[in-house]
Design a protein around this motif. Sequence first.
Motif, PDB file in Angstrom:
ATOM      1  N   PRO A  23       0.828  -1.216   0.000  1.00 52.59           N
ATOM      2  CA  PRO A  23       0.000   0.000   0.000  1.00 52.59           C
ATOM      3  C   PRO A  23       0.858   1.260   0.000  1.00 52.59           C
ATOM      4  CG  PRO A  23      -0.824  -1.601   1.594  1.00 52.59           C
ATOM      5  CD  PRO A  23       0.497  -2.133   1.107  1.00 52.59           C
ATOM      6  N   GLY A  24       0.454   2.200  -0.816  1.00 52.29           N
ATOM      7  CA  GLY A  24       1.163   3.473  -0.874  1.00 52.29           C
ATOM      8  C   GLY A  24       1.955   3.624  -2.149  1.00 52.29           C
ATOM      9  N   LEU A  25       1.837   4.798  -2.763  1.00 52.32           N
ATOM     10  CA  LEU A  25       2.586   5.120  -3.963  1.00 52.32           C
ATOM     11  C   LEU A  25       3.873   5.834  -3.575  1.00 52.32           C
ATOM     12  CD1 LEU A  25      -0.324   6.427  -6.223  1.00 52.32           C
ATOM     13  CD2 LEU A  25       0.503   4.081  -5.938  1.00 52.32           C
ATOM     14  N   PHE A  26       4.790   5.983  -4.541  1.00 52.09           N
ATOM     15  CA  PHE A  26       6.033   6.693  -4.260  1.00 52.09           C
ATOM     16  C   PHE A  26       6.228   7.820  -5.269  1.00 52.09           C
ATOM     17  CE2 PHE A  26       7.253   3.304  -7.212  1.00 52.09           C
ATOM     18  CZ  PHE A  26       8.091   3.945  -8.106  1.00 52.09           C
ATOM     19  N   VAL A  27       6.995   8.790  -4.883  1.00 51.46           N
ATOM     20  CA  VAL A  27       7.364   9.903  -5.752  1.00 51.46           C
ATOM     21  C   VAL A  27       8.884   9.979  -5.792  1.00 51.46           C
ATOM     22  CG1 VAL A  27       5.267  11.197  -5.263  1.00 51.46           C
ATOM     23  CG2 VAL A  27       7.296  11.552  -3.836  1.00 51.46           C
ATOM     24  N   ASP A  28       9.408  10.641  -6.805  1.00 53.73           N
ATOM     25  CA  ASP A  28      10.862  10.776  -6.907  1.00 53.73           C
ATOM     26  C   ASP A  28      11.409  11.562  -5.715  1.00 53.73           C
ATOM     27  OD1 ASP A  28      11.078   9.362  -9.227  1.00 53.73           O
ATOM     28  OD2 ASP A  28      11.130  11.118 -10.543  1.00 53.73           O
ATOM     29  N   GLU A  29      12.460  11.018  -5.144  1.00 51.69           N
ATOM     30  CA  GLU A  29      13.165  11.686  -4.065  1.00 51.69           C
ATOM     31  C   GLU A  29      14.650  11.692  -4.397  1.00 51.69           C
ATOM     32  OE1 GLU A  29      12.237  10.307  -0.093  1.00 51.69           O
ATOM     33  OE2 GLU A  29      10.312   9.513  -0.784  1.00 51.69           O
ATOM     34  N   PRO A  30      15.396  12.679  -3.921  1.00 49.79           N
ATOM     35  CA  PRO A  30      16.834  12.732  -4.209  1.00 49.79           C
ATOM     36  C   PRO A  30      17.526  11.419  -3.812  1.00 49.79           C
ATOM     37  CG  PRO A  30      16.116  14.786  -3.202  1.00 49.79           C
ATOM     38  CD  PRO A  30      14.950  13.851  -3.117  1.00 49.79           C
ATOM     39  N   GLY A  31      18.292  10.892  -4.756  1.00 48.56           N
ATOM     40  CA  GLY A  31      19.038   9.672  -4.493  1.00 48.56           C
ATOM     41  C   GLY A  31      18.265   8.388  -4.711  1.00 48.56           C
ATOM     42  N   LYS A  32      16.999   8.473  -5.113  1.00 50.94           N
ATOM     43  CA  LYS A  32      16.173   7.275  -5.241  1.00 50.94           C
ATOM     44  C   LYS A  32      15.489   7.149  -6.603  1.00 50.94           C
ATOM     45  CE  LYS A  32      15.085   7.364  -0.272  1.00 50.94           C
ATOM     46  NZ  LYS A  32      14.007   7.350   0.743  1.00 50.94           N
ATOM     47  N   SER A  33      15.804   8.032  -7.525  1.00 47.05           N
ATOM     48  CA  SER A  33      15.109   8.061  -8.810  1.00 47.05           C
ATOM     49  C   SER A  33      15.889   7.321  -9.890  1.00 47.05           C
ATOM     50  CB  SER A  33      14.887   9.510  -9.251  1.00 47.05           C
ATOM     51  OG  SER A  33      16.135  10.115  -9.579  1.00 47.05           O
ATOM     52  N   LEU A  34      15.225   7.100 -11.026  1.00 45.01           N
ATOM     53  CA  LEU A  34      15.885   6.459 -12.158  1.00 45.01           C
ATOM     54  C   LEU A  34      17.045   7.311 -12.660  1.00 45.01           C
ATOM     55  CD1 LEU A  34      15.945   4.126 -14.195  1.00 45.01           C
ATOM     56  CD2 LEU A  34      14.305   5.418 -15.599  1.00 45.01           C
ATOM     57  N   ALA A  35      16.876   8.636 -12.643  1.00 47.68           N
ATOM     58  CA  ALA A  35      17.953   9.525 -13.063  1.00 47.68           C
ATOM     59  C   ALA A  35      19.174   9.369 -12.153  1.00 47.68           C
ATOM     60  CB  ALA A  35      17.470  10.969 -13.059  1.00 47.68           C
ATOM     61  N   ASP A  36      18.937   9.169 -10.855  1.00 48.12           N
ATOM     62  CA  ASP A  36      20.051   8.970  -9.919  1.00 48.12           C
ATOM     63  C   ASP A  36      20.769   7.655 -10.212  1.00 48.12           C
ATOM     64  OD1 ASP A  36      19.727  11.336  -8.340  1.00 48.12           O
ATOM     65  OD2 ASP A  36      17.967  10.417  -7.426  1.00 48.12           O
ATOM     66  N   TRP A  37      19.986   6.618 -10.536  1.00 42.82           N
ATOM     67  CA  TRP A  37      20.612   5.331 -10.861  1.00 42.82           C
ATOM     68  C   TRP A  37      21.473   5.466 -12.113  1.00 42.82           C
ATOM     69  CZ3 TRP A  37      20.098   2.249 -15.242  1.00 42.82           C
ATOM     70  CH2 TRP A  37      20.735   1.006 -15.167  1.00 42.82           C
ATOM     71  N   ARG A  38      20.946   6.143 -13.131  1.00 46.49           N
ATOM     72  CA  ARG A  38      21.705   6.305 -14.375  1.00 46.49           C
ATOM     73  C   ARG A  38      22.983   7.111 -14.124  1.00 46.49           C
ATOM     74  NH1 ARG A  38      16.310   7.278 -18.056  1.00 46.49           N
ATOM     75  NH2 ARG A  38      16.030   5.095 -18.700  1.00 46.49           N
ATOM     76  N   ALA A  39      22.885   8.110 -13.288  1.00 48.19           N
ATOM     77  CA  ALA A  39      24.069   8.905 -12.962  1.00 48.19           C
ATOM     78  C   ALA A  39      25.110   8.048 -12.243  1.00 48.19           C
ATOM     79  CB  ALA A  39      23.677  10.096 -12.093  1.00 48.19           C
ATOM     80  N   SER A  40      24.645   7.147 -11.381  1.00 46.84           N
ATOM     81  CA  SER A  40      25.600   6.285 -10.682  1.00 46.84           C
ATOM     82  C   SER A  40      26.294   5.321 -11.628  1.00 46.84           C
ATOM     83  CB  SER A  40      24.866   5.498  -9.581  1.00 46.84           C
ATOM     84  OG  SER A  40      24.010   4.503 -10.126  1.00 46.84           O
ATOM     85  N   GLN A  41      25.573   4.890 -12.680  1.00 51.90           N
ATOM     86  CA  GLN A  41      26.193   3.996 -13.656  1.00 51.90           C
ATOM     87  C   GLN A  41      27.237   4.733 -14.495  1.00 51.90           C
ATOM     88  OE1 GLN A  41      25.309   0.469 -13.730  1.00 51.90           O
ATOM     89  NE2 GLN A  41      24.620   1.364 -11.797  1.00 51.90           N
ATOM     90  N   GLU A  42      26.940   5.956 -14.854  1.00 51.80           N
ATOM     91  CA  GLU A  42      27.882   6.735 -15.647  1.00 51.80           C
ATOM     92  C   GLU A  42      29.136   7.086 -14.856  1.00 51.80           C
ATOM     93  OE1 GLU A  42      25.702  10.109 -16.933  1.00 51.80           O
ATOM     94  OE2 GLU A  42      24.442   8.991 -18.358  1.00 51.80           O
TER      95      GLU A  42
END
Length: 222
Positions: free
Chosen positions: A200-219
Amino acid sequence: MKRSDRLYALMQRLRDGKLHTAEAMAQDLSVSVRTIYRDMETLAESGVPVEGTRGYGYTVRAAITLPPLNLTEEELEALHLALATLGAAELDDVSAAARSLSGKIDAVLPEESGPAPAPFGFATDAFAEAAHGFVHMPAVKNAIRARQKLRIESRQDVHIIRPLHIDYWGRVWTCIAYSETTEAFLSLRIDRIDSLSIVPGLFVDEPGKSLADWRASQEARP
Protein backbone atom coordinates in the motif's frame (compact mmCIF):
# COMPACT_ATOMS: atom_id res chain seq x y z
CA MET A 1 28.90 -18.04 -7.28
CA LYS A 2 26.81 -20.01 -9.76
CA ARG A 3 27.94 -19.86 -13.37
CA SER A 4 24.70 -18.20 -14.52
CA ASP A 5 25.09 -15.56 -11.79
CA ARG A 6 28.68 -14.92 -12.87
CA LEU A 7 27.63 -14.54 -16.50
CA TYR A 8 24.97 -12.07 -15.49
CA ALA A 9 27.48 -10.13 -13.41
CA LEU A 10 29.78 -9.96 -16.43
CA MET A 11 26.97 -8.66 -18.64
CA GLN A 12 26.18 -5.97 -16.10
CA ARG A 13 29.83 -4.92 -16.08
CA LEU A 14 30.23 -4.88 -19.86
CA ARG A 15 27.12 -2.86 -20.50
CA ASP A 16 28.87 0.43 -19.71
CA GLY A 17 30.52 0.26 -23.15
CA LYS A 18 34.02 0.51 -21.71
CA LEU A 19 36.89 -1.89 -22.33
CA HIS A 20 37.39 -4.44 -19.55
CA THR A 21 40.35 -6.79 -19.34
CA ALA A 22 39.93 -10.46 -18.52
CA GLU A 23 42.47 -10.09 -15.73
CA ALA A 24 40.46 -7.36 -13.98
CA MET A 25 37.19 -9.25 -14.32
CA ALA A 26 38.79 -12.46 -13.07
CA GLN A 27 40.16 -10.69 -10.02
CA ASP A 28 36.82 -9.08 -9.17
CA LEU A 29 34.94 -12.38 -9.48
CA SER A 30 37.65 -14.54 -7.87
CA VAL A 31 38.01 -16.86 -10.86
CA SER A 32 40.80 -17.66 -13.29
CA VAL A 33 41.47 -15.69 -16.45
CA ARG A 34 40.80 -18.86 -18.43
CA THR A 35 37.32 -19.00 -16.87
CA ILE A 36 36.66 -15.45 -18.07
CA TYR A 37 37.75 -16.44 -21.58
CA ARG A 38 35.25 -19.31 -21.54
CA ASP A 39 32.53 -17.03 -20.16
CA MET A 40 33.08 -14.50 -22.94
CA GLU A 41 32.67 -17.28 -25.50
CA THR A 42 29.46 -18.40 -23.80
CA LEU A 43 28.04 -14.88 -23.79
CA ALA A 44 28.83 -14.47 -27.49
CA GLU A 45 27.20 -17.80 -28.30
CA SER A 46 24.13 -16.71 -26.30
CA GLY A 47 23.68 -13.66 -28.51
CA VAL A 48 25.28 -11.02 -26.27
CA PRO A 49 27.14 -8.68 -28.67
CA VAL A 50 30.58 -9.16 -27.11
CA GLU A 51 33.61 -7.74 -28.88
CA GLY A 52 37.25 -8.24 -27.96
CA THR A 53 40.09 -10.67 -27.90
CA ARG A 54 42.19 -12.46 -25.35
CA GLY A 55 45.02 -10.32 -24.08
CA TYR A 56 43.34 -7.08 -25.12
CA GLY A 57 39.97 -6.71 -23.45
CA TYR A 58 36.24 -7.00 -23.96
CA THR A 59 33.32 -4.65 -24.50
CA VAL A 60 29.86 -4.88 -26.05
CA ARG A 61 28.43 -3.28 -29.12
CA ALA A 62 25.45 -0.94 -29.06
CA ALA A 63 22.02 -2.53 -28.90
CA ILE A 64 20.90 -4.00 -32.23
CA THR A 65 17.70 -3.04 -34.00
CA LEU A 66 16.19 -4.98 -36.86
CA PRO A 67 16.33 -2.93 -40.06
CA PRO A 68 14.17 -1.41 -41.38
CA LEU A 69 12.24 -1.63 -38.11
CA ASN A 70 13.11 -0.07 -34.79
CA LEU A 71 11.50 -2.28 -32.21
CA THR A 72 9.98 -0.82 -29.08
CA GLU A 73 10.67 -2.50 -25.77
CA GLU A 74 7.13 -3.93 -25.77
CA GLU A 75 7.55 -5.31 -29.30
CA LEU A 76 10.87 -6.90 -28.44
CA GLU A 77 9.36 -8.39 -25.31
CA ALA A 78 6.46 -9.88 -27.29
CA LEU A 79 8.75 -11.30 -29.98
CA HIS A 80 11.16 -12.83 -27.50
CA LEU A 81 8.35 -14.32 -25.42
CA ALA A 82 6.64 -15.82 -28.45
CA LEU A 83 9.76 -17.45 -29.84
CA ALA A 84 10.95 -18.71 -26.45
CA THR A 85 7.54 -20.22 -25.71
CA LEU A 86 7.01 -21.78 -29.12
CA GLY A 87 10.53 -23.10 -29.25
CA ALA A 88 9.89 -25.06 -26.06
CA ALA A 89 6.52 -26.38 -27.24
CA GLU A 90 6.20 -30.07 -28.07
CA LEU A 91 4.51 -29.28 -31.38
CA ASP A 92 6.74 -30.14 -34.29
CA ASP A 93 5.14 -27.86 -36.85
CA VAL A 94 4.83 -24.89 -34.51
CA SER A 95 8.36 -25.30 -33.16
CA ALA A 96 9.70 -25.59 -36.69
CA ALA A 97 7.86 -22.39 -37.70
CA ALA A 98 9.26 -20.57 -34.67
CA ARG A 99 12.79 -21.64 -35.57
CA SER A 100 12.21 -20.59 -39.18
CA LEU A 101 11.09 -17.16 -38.01
CA SER A 102 14.10 -16.97 -35.71
CA GLY A 103 16.33 -17.74 -38.69
CA LYS A 104 14.77 -14.95 -40.73
CA ILE A 105 15.40 -12.49 -37.90
CA ASP A 106 19.01 -13.63 -37.66
CA ALA A 107 19.37 -13.20 -41.43
CA VAL A 108 18.63 -9.46 -41.27
CA LEU A 109 20.83 -8.71 -38.28
CA PRO A 110 24.04 -6.84 -39.10
CA GLU A 111 26.86 -9.19 -40.06
CA GLU A 112 29.63 -9.32 -37.49
CA SER A 113 32.82 -11.32 -37.20
CA GLY A 114 33.15 -14.01 -34.57
CA PRO A 115 31.01 -17.01 -33.67
CA ALA A 116 27.37 -16.96 -34.71
CA PRO A 117 24.96 -16.33 -31.83
CA ALA A 118 22.28 -18.78 -30.83
CA PRO A 119 18.97 -18.19 -32.69
CA PHE A 120 17.05 -15.24 -31.32
CA GLY A 121 14.56 -16.21 -28.64
CA PHE A 122 16.04 -19.63 -27.92
CA ALA A 123 17.98 -19.51 -24.68
CA THR A 124 21.19 -21.45 -24.26
CA ASP A 125 21.68 -23.52 -21.14
CA ALA A 126 23.30 -20.64 -19.26
CA PHE A 127 20.13 -18.55 -19.52
CA ALA A 128 17.51 -21.25 -19.96
CA GLU A 129 15.53 -19.94 -16.98
CA ALA A 130 15.18 -16.42 -18.38
CA ALA A 131 11.77 -17.11 -19.96
CA HIS A 132 10.27 -17.90 -16.55
CA GLY A 133 10.27 -14.21 -15.71
CA PHE A 134 7.51 -13.36 -18.15
CA VAL A 135 4.86 -14.41 -15.63
CA HIS A 136 5.82 -11.41 -13.46
CA MET A 137 6.36 -8.92 -16.28
CA PRO A 138 2.81 -7.44 -16.39
CA ALA A 139 2.72 -6.79 -12.63
CA VAL A 140 6.14 -5.13 -12.63
CA LYS A 141 5.29 -2.96 -15.64
CA ASN A 142 1.98 -1.89 -14.10
CA ALA A 143 3.75 -0.99 -10.85
CA ILE A 144 6.26 1.16 -12.73
CA ARG A 145 3.48 3.05 -14.51
CA ALA A 146 1.44 3.48 -11.31
CA ARG A 147 4.54 4.22 -9.18
CA GLN A 148 3.43 1.48 -6.84
CA LYS A 149 5.74 -0.13 -4.28
CA LEU A 150 6.20 -3.89 -4.45
CA ARG A 151 7.27 -6.59 -2.03
CA ILE A 152 9.61 -8.93 -3.89
CA GLU A 153 10.69 -12.38 -2.74
CA SER A 154 13.67 -13.66 -4.73
CA ARG A 155 15.54 -16.78 -3.69
CA GLN A 156 16.40 -16.04 -0.05
CA ASP A 157 16.01 -12.25 -0.30
CA VAL A 158 12.98 -10.11 0.46
CA HIS A 159 12.87 -6.45 -0.60
CA ILE A 160 10.36 -3.63 -0.53
CA ILE A 161 11.15 -1.85 -3.78
CA ARG A 162 10.30 1.16 -5.86
CA PRO A 163 10.30 -0.31 -9.40
CA LEU A 164 11.79 2.24 -11.79
CA HIS A 165 12.52 0.64 -15.15
CA ILE A 166 12.50 -2.67 -17.01
CA ASP A 167 15.69 -3.37 -18.88
CA TYR A 168 16.58 -6.00 -21.47
CA TRP A 169 20.16 -7.11 -21.76
CA GLY A 170 21.56 -10.21 -23.42
CA ARG A 171 18.23 -12.08 -23.31
CA VAL A 172 17.74 -11.44 -19.63
CA TRP A 173 15.03 -9.06 -18.37
CA THR A 174 15.80 -7.03 -15.26
CA CYS A 175 13.98 -4.53 -13.10
CA ILE A 176 15.94 -1.49 -11.99
CA ALA A 177 14.60 -0.57 -8.57
CA TYR A 178 15.37 1.25 -5.38
CA SER A 179 15.19 -1.06 -2.37
CA GLU A 180 13.75 0.50 0.75
CA THR A 181 14.99 -2.58 2.60
CA THR A 182 18.68 -2.03 1.86
CA GLU A 183 18.43 1.67 0.92
CA ALA A 184 20.29 1.00 -2.33
CA PHE A 185 19.59 0.49 -6.01
CA LEU A 186 19.03 -3.05 -7.25
CA SER A 187 19.08 -4.69 -10.64
CA LEU A 188 16.72 -7.62 -10.16
CA ARG A 189 16.52 -10.46 -12.64
CA ILE A 190 12.80 -10.86 -13.22
CA ASP A 191 13.16 -14.60 -13.82
CA ARG A 192 14.58 -14.92 -10.28
CA ILE A 193 11.46 -13.46 -8.63
CA ASP A 194 9.60 -16.14 -6.69
CA SER A 195 6.65 -13.96 -5.71
CA LEU A 196 5.59 -10.34 -5.62
CA SER A 197 2.79 -8.38 -4.03
CA ILE A 198 1.63 -4.78 -3.97
CA VAL A 199 2.57 -2.68 -0.95
CA PRO A 200 0.00 0.00 0.00
CA GLY A 201 1.16 3.47 -0.87
CA LEU A 202 2.59 5.12 -3.96
CA PHE A 203 6.03 6.69 -4.26
CA VAL A 204 7.36 9.90 -5.75
CA ASP A 205 10.86 10.78 -6.91
CA GLU A 206 13.16 11.69 -4.06
CA PRO A 207 16.83 12.73 -4.21
CA GLY A 208 19.04 9.67 -4.49
CA LYS A 209 16.17 7.27 -5.24
CA SER A 210 15.11 8.06 -8.81
CA LEU A 211 15.89 6.46 -12.16
CA ALA A 212 17.95 9.52 -13.06
CA ASP A 213 20.05 8.97 -9.92
CA TRP A 214 20.61 5.33 -10.86
CA ARG A 215 21.71 6.31 -14.38
CA ALA A 216 24.07 8.91 -12.96
CA SER A 217 25.60 6.28 -10.68
CA GLN A 218 26.19 4.00 -13.66
CA GLU A 219 27.88 6.73 -15.65
CA ALA A 220 30.13 7.53 -12.69
CA ARG A 221 31.42 3.97 -12.40
CA PRO A 222 35.15 3.65 -13.20
